[in-house]
Structure formats: C-alpha cells, structure tokens
Design a protein around this motif. Sequence first.
Motif, PDB file in Angstrom:
ATOM      1  N   LEU A  76       7.672 -43.418 -24.605  1.00  0.00           N
ATOM      2  CA  LEU A  76       8.153 -44.750 -24.214  1.00  0.00           C
ATOM      3  C   LEU A  76       8.369 -44.833 -22.700  1.00  0.00           C
ATOM      4  CD1 LEU A  76      10.684 -45.515 -27.082  1.00  0.00           C
ATOM      5  CD2 LEU A  76       8.428 -46.555 -26.732  1.00  0.00           C
ATOM      6  N   ALA A  77       8.920 -43.785 -22.117  1.00  0.00           N
ATOM      7  CA  ALA A  77       9.139 -43.769 -20.665  1.00  0.00           C
ATOM      8  C   ALA A  77       7.808 -43.853 -19.920  1.00  0.00           C
ATOM      9  CB  ALA A  77       9.903 -42.510 -20.261  1.00  0.00           C
ATOM     10  N   GLU A  78       6.796 -43.134 -20.384  1.00  0.00           N
ATOM     11  CA  GLU A  78       5.478 -43.169 -19.748  1.00  0.00           C
ATOM     12  C   GLU A  78       4.788 -44.508 -19.991  1.00  0.00           C
ATOM     13  OE1 GLU A  78       3.970 -40.960 -17.611  1.00  0.00           O
ATOM     14  OE2 GLU A  78       5.996 -40.146 -17.643  1.00  0.00           O
ATOM     15  N   GLU A  80       6.098 -47.403 -20.351  1.00  0.00           N
ATOM     16  CA  GLU A  80       6.690 -48.444 -19.500  1.00  0.00           C
ATOM     17  C   GLU A  80       6.100 -48.433 -18.089  1.00  0.00           C
ATOM     18  OE1 GLU A  80      10.928 -47.762 -20.104  1.00  0.00           O
ATOM     19  OE2 GLU A  80      10.978 -49.560 -21.358  1.00  0.00           O
ATOM     20  N   LYS A  81       5.525 -47.306 -17.678  1.00  0.00           N
ATOM     21  CA  LYS A  81       4.899 -47.201 -16.358  1.00  0.00           C
ATOM     22  C   LYS A  81       3.455 -47.702 -16.356  1.00  0.00           C
ATOM     23  CE  LYS A  81       7.477 -42.960 -15.410  1.00  0.00           C
ATOM     24  NZ  LYS A  81       7.311 -41.512 -15.182  1.00  0.00           N
ATOM     25  N   LYS A  83       1.802 -50.512 -16.689  1.00  0.00           N
ATOM     26  CA  LYS A  83       1.645 -51.966 -16.608  1.00  0.00           C
ATOM     27  C   LYS A  83       0.199 -52.319 -16.257  1.00  0.00           C
ATOM     28  CE  LYS A  83       6.002 -52.666 -17.286  1.00  0.00           C
ATOM     29  NZ  LYS A  83       6.490 -52.827 -18.576  1.00  0.00           N
ATOM     30  N   GLU A  88       0.444 -55.582 -22.691  1.00  0.00           N
ATOM     31  CA  GLU A  88       1.544 -56.431 -23.148  1.00  0.00           C
ATOM     32  C   GLU A  88       1.365 -56.869 -24.604  1.00  0.00           C
ATOM     33  OE1 GLU A  88      -1.680 -59.060 -21.849  1.00  0.00           O
ATOM     34  OE2 GLU A  88      -0.741 -57.356 -20.867  1.00  0.00           O
ATOM     35  N   TYR A 110      15.163 -50.270 -26.140  1.00  0.00           N
ATOM     36  CA  TYR A 110      13.873 -50.416 -25.461  1.00  0.00           C
ATOM     37  C   TYR A 110      13.284 -51.787 -25.763  1.00  0.00           C
ATOM     38  CZ  TYR A 110      13.691 -45.421 -24.400  1.00  0.00           C
ATOM     39  OH  TYR A 110      13.943 -44.166 -23.914  1.00  0.00           O
ATOM     40  N   ILE A 112      10.390 -52.718 -25.196  1.00  0.00           N
ATOM     41  CA  ILE A 112       9.004 -52.574 -25.652  1.00  0.00           C
ATOM     42  C   ILE A 112       8.900 -52.135 -27.112  1.00  0.00           C
ATOM     43  CG2 ILE A 112       8.041 -52.150 -23.370  1.00  0.00           C
ATOM     44  CD1 ILE A 112       8.076 -49.141 -24.025  1.00  0.00           C
TER      45      ILE A 112
END
Length: 134
Positions: A76-78, A80-81, A83, A88, A110, A112
Amino acid sequence: MSKPAHHILLVDDDDVTNFLSREMLKIYLPSPQIDTVLNGQEAIDFLHARADQPELLPDIILLDINMPVMDGWEFLAEFEKLKRPGFEKIHIIMFTSSVYYEDIDKAKTYAIVTDIFSKPLDESKINDIISRCS
C-alpha cells in the motif's frame, strides 16, 4: 477483442487460497481475467510493467496482508507512490485471514483501500466486492 468484465489481481502467497479464489471468481463472474502474484513486490512489478498501458491494469486487487518479501502494508505504501494515469481506477480490497481488529482498523485508514474482507471468498463476498467496485 473486448476487455473482460472484471480484471482481478490476486496478491497472496498461499497457492491454495489463490486456486480457490480463482475458481470462485470464475463461477460467479462472467469471463473474469485473473492474474496472480505471490507478494507485494511482484504486484508492484506487475503494475509497473503495465503502467504505460492503463487498459491492461486490473480493476480490482485482492490483497493479502501477511506475505514474505513485501507484505500488504508495504504494498500500500508503494502503491500510493505510483500516481500514474489509470491507477485511480484500481480498487484495492484487503483480503486476509487476519482476525485482528488492529488490521481491520488500519486498513480503513487507507483512502486507497475500498474495503476489507476475510478469506475465503464466497458468493456473497464476491457480490459485495463487485458492488463496491462498480
């Protein structure tokens, strides 16, 4: 060739869960396209490989939490980077055997993450996932 009704990426290190999930999705969805990776890093690599072709991206990611190499939280952290155009439209569903309330509460923090469901998939969960991701 037209795009399948649903393109789903299973991200789970358990081969039995992946097999059962694929079979359930095939039973309850019309012509799904299902891809499988075994950890979060493979999922990131999968998405990177398709980043310039948004039509090849999955509509839904069923994401396990506990996996080797890169777990669901690290994914999830990756993610979010990343874009990029087309990302989307991807709905991320946490799909876990975890019964810890902390995991459920954390998943809800989160933006997302569309929802969190417990394993295994069944008709009701598939219907809920599809209705939330439509």
